[in-house]
Enzyme design. Structure first.
Site, mmCIF file in Angstrom:
data_model
loop_
_atom_site.group_PDB
_atom_site.id
_atom_site.type_symbol
_atom_site.label_atom_id
_atom_site.label_comp_id
_atom_site.label_asym_id
_atom_site.label_seq_id
_atom_site.Cartn_x
_atom_site.Cartn_y
_atom_site.Cartn_z
ATOM 1 N N CYS A 1 0.851 -1.197 0.036
ATOM 2 C CA CYS A 1 0.069 0.207 -0.066
ATOM 3 C C CYS A 1 0.843 1.327 -0.241
ATOM 4 O O CYS A 1 0.222 2.331 -0.161
ATOM 5 C CB CYS A 1 -0.908 -0.138 1.337
ATOM 6 N N ASN B 1 -9.969 -0.706 -0.336
ATOM 7 C CA ASN B 1 -8.466 -0.416 -0.314
ATOM 8 C C ASN B 1 -8.146 -0.962 -1.508
ATOM 9 O O ASN B 1 -7.945 -2.153 -1.676
ATOM 10 C CB ASN B 1 -7.757 -1.007 0.871
ATOM 11 N N HIS C 1 -3.431 7.143 2.212
ATOM 12 C CA HIS C 1 -3.881 5.952 1.526
ATOM 13 C C HIS C 1 -5.255 5.590 2.033
ATOM 14 O O HIS C 1 -5.696 5.687 3.124
ATOM 15 C CB HIS C 1 -2.786 4.692 1.923
HETATM 16 N N1 ACO Z 1 -17.940 -8.934 9.031
HETATM 17 C C1 ACO Z 1 -18.516 -9.081 10.288
HETATM 18 N N2 ACO Z 1 -17.663 -9.241 11.565
HETATM 19 C C2 ACO Z 1 -16.346 -8.952 11.395
HETATM 20 C C3 ACO Z 1 -15.823 -8.794 10.067
HETATM 21 C C4 ACO Z 1 -16.702 -8.803 8.859
HETATM 22 N N3 ACO Z 1 -15.908 -8.555 7.586
HETATM 23 N N4 ACO Z 1 -14.368 -8.703 9.923
HETATM 24 C C5 ACO Z 1 -14.210 -9.086 11.494
HETATM 25 N N5 ACO Z 1 -15.414 -9.125 12.029
HETATM 26 C C6 ACO Z 1 -15.533 -9.377 13.637
HETATM 27 C C7 ACO Z 1 -14.255 -10.093 14.041
HETATM 28 O O1 ACO Z 1 -14.274 -11.392 13.853
HETATM 29 C C8 ACO Z 1 -14.436 -9.660 15.598
HETATM 30 O O2 ACO Z 1 -15.265 -10.443 16.201
HETATM 31 P P1 ACO Z 1 -15.008 -10.785 17.690
HETATM 32 O O3 ACO Z 1 -14.813 -9.674 18.544
HETATM 33 O O4 ACO Z 1 -15.908 -11.639 18.114
HETATM 34 O O5 ACO Z 1 -13.748 -11.522 17.569
HETATM 35 C C9 ACO Z 1 -15.165 -8.195 15.425
HETATM 36 O O6 ACO Z 1 -15.711 -8.095 13.979
HETATM 37 C C10 ACO Z 1 -14.224 -6.907 15.708
HETATM 38 O O7 ACO Z 1 -13.015 -7.314 14.866
HETATM 39 P P2 ACO Z 1 -11.553 -6.171 14.844
HETATM 40 O O8 ACO Z 1 -10.646 -6.698 14.205
HETATM 41 O O9 ACO Z 1 -11.429 -5.567 16.345
HETATM 42 O O10 ACO Z 1 -12.493 -5.031 14.118
HETATM 43 P P3 ACO Z 1 -11.856 -3.523 13.965
HETATM 44 O O11 ACO Z 1 -12.701 -2.409 14.576
HETATM 45 O O12 ACO Z 1 -10.578 -3.325 14.344
HETATM 46 O O13 ACO Z 1 -11.816 -3.469 12.173
HETATM 47 C C11 ACO Z 1 -10.333 -3.613 10.464
HETATM 48 C C12 ACO Z 1 -10.891 -4.021 11.529
HETATM 49 C C13 ACO Z 1 -11.204 -3.011 9.627
HETATM 50 C C14 ACO Z 1 -9.454 -4.630 9.614
HETATM 51 C C15 ACO Z 1 -9.394 -2.282 11.017
HETATM 52 O O14 ACO Z 1 -8.576 -3.106 11.979
HETATM 53 C C16 ACO Z 1 -8.442 -1.685 10.129
HETATM 54 O O15 ACO Z 1 -8.798 -1.092 9.130
HETATM 55 N N6 ACO Z 1 -7.151 -2.009 10.203
HETATM 56 C C17 ACO Z 1 -6.193 -1.456 9.501
HETATM 57 C C18 ACO Z 1 -6.092 -1.925 7.905
HETATM 58 C C19 ACO Z 1 -5.075 -1.387 7.119
HETATM 59 O O16 ACO Z 1 -4.673 -0.130 7.189
HETATM 60 N N7 ACO Z 1 -4.066 -2.023 6.330
HETATM 61 C C20 ACO Z 1 -3.025 -1.407 5.962
HETATM 62 C C21 ACO Z 1 -3.092 -1.150 4.445
HETATM 63 S S1 ACO Z 1 -3.324 -2.965 3.735
HETATM 64 C C22 ACO Z 1 -1.760 -3.323 2.846
HETATM 65 O O17 ACO Z 1 -0.736 -2.673 2.788
HETATM 66 C C23 ACO Z 1 -1.926 -4.486 1.804
#
Ligand code: ACO
Length: 364
Positions: A127, A321, A291
């Site tokens: 990214c 993304n 990004h």
């Molecule tokens: N639908 C429904 N529920 C979901 C989903 C989904 N798609 N995905 C996860 N959940 C659930 C999880 O299982 C978890 O349930 P649990 O509490 O029972 O275990 C709950 O939702 C919360 O999960 P979290 O991981 O805590 O959710 P969070 O609010 O942190 O959001 C996310 C997750 C969107 C991935 C976030 O952490 C994020 O955006 N992180 C950064 C990603 C990023 O910037 N990446 C860098 C670039 S990518 C690259 O370089 C290739």
């Protein structure tokens, strides 16, 4: 030489749209969860009848058109991608593609024509890829011995190729796309290239400052690892076998929560540092171009910088993304909508696998 400037921007996305509701049909998720946790409503997915190269060529042609240039005006193509059609690189095919497209438009395409187009190479930085490409292009064009006048920087990714479509933690986040900018060398009227001593600093359009950072100790947080199994090549005559590793890349894995925390901690100070290095304050910044990974991250970064959300450029809702494509895809839309105008100060930041984080300031 004093610097380089973005003189054209273009983008392209696949035709197939996949909404959150579409996703909820094959993985346990909901439109509500995806929208509220990420800001994404829909994304584009490359189909088997499309290639990432052709998407990149379309984006590049639009950037050339926007710059009112021809393929022959480009000296070098830098292609940032972590999901190329060919692991040996797509940059040379993209370079050939823009030349061929132009020749076929002019009706002058001949099979026997020797290739006389730009050079090209690929960069892999997930990214952060586009910013790494932009900064590399800037480094070429501001080097005193650089023979190039214009460089095309393309960010293109189809991370839907790498995701595990049964893993709801990751598959809902990504979409495919391509974006491109044309960079042109700007010659100094007067003065020295050092930022502090540059007499044109207050009006000069172009890249004003930048930084790249990485923390490889966090590499495991976001990976597409090669996963090989032992393969024994038997030798004749009872000699010991040669052992090799044969296999394929495993699906993308990400510790979303850790990456989120990492970005929230690292990106705002990096932005403050490049803004300061450009001799500006965050009040001088017209647009924040991050990004496009998560709307909550964008809002958190803007809040940390005390910048109003009206200055945050965002089209993540439509495309998800798109990795190395996200910054030029968003910039292109903002320019076409008349938001980003000539002379505007834009601060941009990329982050992702590596883990890496990078930032740059430019006057558009
Ligand atoms: N639908 C429904 N529920 C979901 C989903 C989904 N798609 N995905 C996860 N959940 C659930 C999880 O299982 C978890 O349930 P649990 O509490 O029972 O275990 C709950 O939702 C919360 O999960 P979290 O991981 O805590 O959710 P969070 O609010 O942190 O959001 C996310 C997750 C969107 C991935 C976030 O952490 C994020 O955006 N992180 C950064 C990603 C990023 O910037 N990446 C860098 C670039 S990518 C690259 O370089 C290739």
């Amino acid at each position: 030489t004093v610097g380089c400037r973005i003189i054209g921007v273009g983008s392209a996305v696949p035709t197939h749209e996949m909404t959150n509701d579409d996703m909820a049909e094959f993985v346990e998720t909901s439109d509500e969860w995806i929208r509220t946790r990420t800001g994404i409503r829909s994304r584009r997915v490359l189909s088997t009848s499309e290639s990432l190269r052709s998407l990149a060529v379309d984006a590049a042609r639009r950037a050339l058109e926007n710059a009112k240039l021809k393929a022959s005006d480009i000296d070098l193509v830098l292609h940032a991608s972590s999901s190329p059609d060919d692991l040996f690189g797509d940059a040379t095919s993209i370079a050939a593609g823009i030349v061929q497209a132009e020749r076929s438009q002019e009706g002058s395409l001949q099979e026997s024509d020797a290739f006389a187009g730009p050079a090209g190479f690929d960069l892999t930085a997930a990214c952060s890829g586009f910013l790494v490409g932009l900064i590399t292009g800037n480094a070429f064009l501001t080097s005193p011995c650089c023979p190039y006048k214009r460089i095309l920087v393309v960010g293109a990714d189809a991370l839907t190729r790498w995701v595990d479509w049964t893993d709801r933690n990751t598959c809902v986040l990504f979409g495919d796309g391509a974006g491109a900018v044309v960079l042109e060398r700007q010659d100094a009227k007067t003065g020295s290239p050092a930022v502090g001593a540059d007499p044109d600093r207050n009006t000069r359009r172009g890249i004003l400052s930048y930084m790249l950072n990485s923390d490889g100790l966090q590499a495991h947080q976001l990976t597409v690892p090669f996963s090989g199994t032992l393969h024994e090549l038997k030798r004749a005559g009872g000699k010991p076998a040669v052992r090799t590793s044969q296999g394929r890349y495993a699906p993308l894995s990400m510790n979303g929560r850790e990456v989120f925390k990492f970005v929230s901690r690292k990106v705002p100070p990096a932005i403050e540092a490049v803004v300061q290095a450009a001799g500006l304050t965050t009040n001088d910044v017209d647009w924040l171009l991050l990004h496009q990974a998560n709307k909550r991250i964008m809002d958190a970064v803007a809040e940390r910088l005390k910048m109003p959300l009206s200055k945050v450029l965002c089209n993540l809702d439509k495309y998800g993304n798109t990795s190395a494509a996200s910054i030029p895809l968003c910039l292109d839309e903002a320019v076409r909508e008349g938001k980003v105008k000539p002379g505007d100060i834009v601060v941009t930041a990329g982050f992702g696998a590596g883990l890496t984080w990078s930032a740059a300031v430019f006057r558009y």
